[in-house]
Design an enzyme around this catalytic site. Structure first.
Site, short mmCIF file in Angstrom:
data_model
loop_
_atom_site.label_atom_id
_atom_site.label_comp_id
_atom_site.label_asym_id
_atom_site.label_seq_id
_atom_site.Cartn_x
_atom_site.Cartn_y
_atom_site.Cartn_z
N ASP A 77 -42.72 -119.01 -5.68
CA ASP A 77 -43.25 -120.38 -5.59
C ASP A 77 -42.59 -121.15 -4.45
O ASP A 77 -43.22 -121.98 -3.81
CB ASP A 77 -43.01 -121.11 -6.92
CG ASP A 77 -43.70 -120.37 -8.05
OD1 ASP A 77 -44.87 -120.02 -7.88
OD2 ASP A 77 -43.04 -120.10 -9.07
N GLU B 153 -39.71 -110.34 -14.08
CA GLU B 153 -39.63 -110.27 -12.61
C GLU B 153 -38.18 -110.08 -12.18
O GLU B 153 -37.87 -109.26 -11.30
CB GLU B 153 -40.23 -111.53 -11.99
CG GLU B 153 -41.74 -111.61 -12.16
CD GLU B 153 -42.34 -112.96 -11.83
OE1 GLU B 153 -43.57 -113.03 -11.73
OE2 GLU B 153 -41.60 -113.95 -11.69
C1 5RP Z 1 -45.11 -115.72 -11.53
C2 5RP Z 1 -44.50 -115.86 -10.19
C3 5RP Z 1 -45.41 -115.71 -9.00
O1 5RP Z 1 -44.94 -114.67 -8.21
C4 5RP Z 1 -45.41 -117.00 -8.23
O2 5RP Z 1 -45.81 -118.04 -9.10
C5 5RP Z 1 -46.37 -116.92 -7.04
O3 5RP Z 1 -47.70 -116.92 -7.49
P1 5RP Z 1 -48.92 -116.90 -6.49
O4 5RP Z 1 -48.84 -115.63 -5.72
O5 5RP Z 1 -50.14 -116.97 -7.39
O6 5RP Z 1 -48.82 -118.11 -5.61
O7 5RP Z 1 -43.32 -116.07 -10.03
O8 5RP Z 1 -44.17 -115.88 -12.57
#
Ligand code: 5RP
Length: 232
Positions: free
Chosen positions: A99, A118
Site C-alpha cells: 500500500d 504475507e
Molecule cells: C493485501 C496487501 C496488498 O498487497 C496491498 O493492499 C496492495 O494491493 P493492490 O495491489 O490491490 O493495490 O497488502 O493485504
C-alpha cells in the site's frame, strides 16, 4: 454449468491498471521452470498471476504457488497454477504488492487484510519482490494508509490501550462490507487500522510485543527488491 472458480473475476475495480500491468509483466519474466513461488495478495499480484499463467500455458512451465489469501488461492486454481503449502515447500522467491513504500523500502501492507500470511511468507522466502505502481511511493509511511493490526478479538481493549501508549492517535476497528459488524480475518481475528504520531524504527517490534496482536502490516528493515512501474 460453469463453476464459481472458472467464472471468478477480481472483486473490485483495479486502480492504476497500467502501472500494475507493467510490474506484473516484469515479475512474470522472472519465473523459471520448477520455481516454488510465494504469492502475496491484492490486485497487482492478481495481474502478475495472469501474466505468469500465460507463460505457463505457452512455455509449459512447471510452477508451484504458496498463496497468502483465499482469494489468491482461488485465482491460482482458476488459472491452473498448482498450490502447495509451507509444510511441503519453502518458496524460492516471492512477489507481493504494497500500500505504501518509503525511501528506505519500509512498507505498509494489509489493505486486503492478509498481512499475517504475507509477513509469514516474506519471512520464509530468501528473495522477495515488491511490485507497485508509482502511486504507492510515499515520502513517509502513514501518508495515505493506516497501519493495519490483526488482533485476537478478546484482546481488543488491551491492545487498544497499549497502542495508545505507543503513540496511536487514531484507531479504527475495520468494518466489514457484506456482513454486519467488523471484518473477521481469514485467521478469525479483528483488524485495527491505526495512525501513529511518530513512525519510528522500533514501532513494528513494539506493536508485535503486545499480547493479543497477531501481526501488523508494518514492514521495516526487511531485505526487499522493489519493482516500480517508473524504474522498470
Ligand atoms: C493485501 C496487501 C496488498 O498487497 C496491498 O493492499 C496492495 O494491493 P493492490 O495491489 O490491490 O493495490 O497488502 O493485504
Amino acid at each position: 454449468m460453469d463453476s464459481l472458480i472458472s467464472t471468478l473475476e477480481w472483486s473490485s475495480p483495479i486502480i492504476n491498471p497500467a502501472g500494475k500491468q507493467k510490474v506484473a509483466q516484469q515479475i512474470a519474466q522472472k519465473v523459471k521452470d520448477g520455481d516454488v513461488l510465494g504469492v502475496g495478495s491484492g490486485s497487482t499480484v492478481y495481474m502478475a498471476l495472469l501474466a505468469i499463467s500465460e507463460r505457463i500455458k505457452t512455455e509449459g512451465l512447471n510452477v508451484l504457488a504458496i498463496p497468502t489469501s483465499i482469494e489468491i488461492s482461488m485465482f491460482c486454481s482458476k488459472l491452473g497454477i498448482p498450490l502447495t503449502t509451507l509444510f511441503e515447500h519453502t518458496p524460492n522467491w516471492l512477489f507481493d504488492g504494497a500500500d505504501e513504500v518509503d525511501p528506505n523500502n519500509g512498507l505498509i501492507k494489509g489493505r486486503g487484510g492478509a498481512m499475517f500470511k504475507e509477513k509469514l511468507l516474506i519471512s520464509s522466502s530468501p528473495l522477495n519482490y515488491i511490485i507497485v505502481d508509482d502511486s504507492k511511493l510515499v515520502p513517509k509511511l502513514g501518508t495515505n494508509f493506516p497501519v493495519p493490526i490483526e488482533v485476537f478479538a478478546q484482546a481488543l481493549l488491551h491492545v487498544e490501550a497499549e497502542l495508545k501508549k505507543l503513540g496511536a492517535n487514531s484507531i479504527v476497528l475495520r468494518p466489514a462490507k457484506g456482513k454486519d459488524g467488523p471484518v473477521i480475518t481469514e485467521n478469525g481475528n479483528l483488524i485495527l487500522d491505526c495512525y501513529f504520531k511518530e513512525m519510528n524504527n522500533g514501532l513494528e517490534k513494539n506493536i508485535k510485543a503486545i499480547t493479543g496482536v497477531i501481526e501488523s502490516g508494518l514492514f521495516i528493515g526487511y531485505d526487499l527488491q522493489i519493482i516500480t512501474a517508473e524504474n522498470n
